[in-house]
Design a protein around this motif. Structure first.
Motif, PDB file in Angstrom:
ATOM      1  N   ASN A 127       7.764 -25.767  16.203  1.00 60.17           N
ATOM      2  CA  ASN A 127       6.631 -25.026  15.642  1.00 60.17           C
ATOM      3  C   ASN A 127       6.859 -24.648  14.194  1.00 60.17           C
TER       4      ASN A 127
ATOM      5  N   GLU B  28      11.226 -24.891  21.063  1.00 59.73           N
ATOM      6  CA  GLU B  28       9.821 -24.698  20.668  1.00 59.73           C
ATOM      7  C   GLU B  28       9.727 -24.098  19.270  1.00 59.73           C
ATOM      8  N   ASP B  29      10.602 -23.157  18.966  1.00 61.90           N
ATOM      9  CA  ASP B  29      10.580 -22.530  17.643  1.00 61.90           C
ATOM     10  C   ASP B  29      10.902 -23.535  16.547  1.00 61.90           C
TER      11      ASP B  29
ATOM     12  N   LYS C 155      15.842 -20.921  29.666  1.00 60.92           N
ATOM     13  CA  LYS C 155      14.607 -20.413  29.058  1.00 60.92           C
ATOM     14  C   LYS C 155      14.815 -20.109  27.584  1.00 60.92           C
ATOM     15  N   GLU C 156      15.991 -19.590  27.268  1.00 58.43           N
ATOM     16  CA  GLU C 156      16.300 -19.260  25.874  1.00 58.43           C
ATOM     17  C   GLU C 156      16.391 -20.532  25.025  1.00 58.43           C
ATOM     18  N   GLU C 157      16.997 -21.578  25.585  1.00 58.31           N
ATOM     19  CA  GLU C 157      17.098 -22.854  24.861  1.00 58.31           C
ATOM     20  C   GLU C 157      15.719 -23.492  24.703  1.00 58.31           C
ATOM     21  N   LYS C 158      14.895 -23.400  25.708  1.00 60.23           N
ATOM     22  CA  LYS C 158      13.517 -23.921  25.615  1.00 60.23           C
ATOM     23  C   LYS C 158      12.763 -23.227  24.488  1.00 60.23           C
ATOM     24  N   LYS C 159      12.905 -21.908  24.435  1.00 61.56           N
ATOM     25  CA  LYS C 159      12.235 -21.129  23.377  1.00 61.56           C
ATOM     26  C   LYS C 159      12.742 -21.545  21.999  1.00 61.56           C
ATOM     27  N   LYS C 160      14.057 -21.770  21.875  1.00 60.62           N
ATOM     28  CA  LYS C 160      14.614 -22.181  20.584  1.00 60.62           C
ATOM     29  C   LYS C 160      14.084 -23.549  20.178  1.00 60.62           C
TER      30      LYS C 160
END
Length: 239
Positions: free
Chosen positions: A234, A230-231, A223-228
């Motif tokens: 974006n 996406e960041d 989940k943390e890698e997915k968020k990174k």
């Protein structure tokens, strides 16, 4: 007209807007290393199904799909272009929202797809890798036609959701994600960008089919890698 269908999901919630009637087409020319539907690769393994039968089955429960519609996925739906076009034409005539989930690999120029696009309300385009050589390594095919398809969709202002599977060691890479984001930033027709985290849940299918799963040592995206990821995307899109 009849075409080869793998299966149908009657209550799809992740394959376009609203609740969807999801038709999984049989057959795909690509061999993505992380494909979770290897049982859809060979077109002759599908069940011959008539377009009218699909529409009739949708109509029986149409009240469930007032916020959604029909999604064609696969496999690769555009491998059966005439069948797909007839299905979407019949849906369009009945006021049913149509969504095409595709890799774009079958794009052969504007003339080959013009009739289909007239009856397609939304395209979900899965860009596997932005670098052509890496795309060939990942899927067995160049991304040249896929990117031409993306540009064509922008030219005709067709609403598009872009999907990008992020895989550790392959697309979970700041350079790739940045290049990918810069590429899609130039388009004005993109309504949504989805980062899809790599998972290995399809491995059991490979075992059952006696096919080697080439990413067996690749960890799932956290989940943390997915968020990174996406960041990173974006940050480019918003600046």
């Amino acid at each position: 007209m009849k075409g080869y269908i793998h299966s149908i999901e009657t209550f799809g919630t992740v394959d376009g807007p609203g609740v969807r009637y999801v038709v999984f087409f049989q057959g795909c020319p690509m061999r993505c290393k992380y494909c979770h539907n290897p049982d859809t690769w060979n077109i002759e393994d599908g069940k011959l199904t008539d377009t009218e039968e699909i529409i009739e089955r949708f109509e029986r429960n149409r009240e469930f799909y007032t916020t959604g519609g029909i999604t064609a996925t696969g496999g690769e739906p555009m491998l059966q272009m005439e069948f797909l076009t007839e299905l979407f034409t019949k849906a369009h005539e009945r006021g049913i929202h149509t969504c095409l989930d595709t890799s774009g690999i079958m794009y052969k120029g504007q003339d080959s797809i013009e009739e289909l696009m007239k009856v397609t309300d939304l395209v979900m385009l899965d860009i596997k890798h932005i670098d052509d050589m890496e795309h060939k390594e990942l899927t067995g095919h160049s991304n040249e036609n896929i990117l031409k398809f993306a540009e064509y969709l922008n030219d005709i202002s067709k609403p598009v959701w872009i999907r990008h599977v992020v895989v550790p060691g392959i697309t979970y890479d700041e350079g790739e994600l940045t290049q990918f984001a810069h590429y899609i930033k130039k388009f004005s027709n993109i309504e949504k960008v989805e980062v899809l985290p790599y998972h290995s849940m399809g491995k059991v299918k490979y075992d059952n089919l006696g096919i080697e799963y080439r990413l067996k040592d690749t960890p799932q995206l956290t989940k943390e890698e997915k968020k990174k990821a996406e960041d990173i995307i974006n940050d480019v899109l918003n600046h």
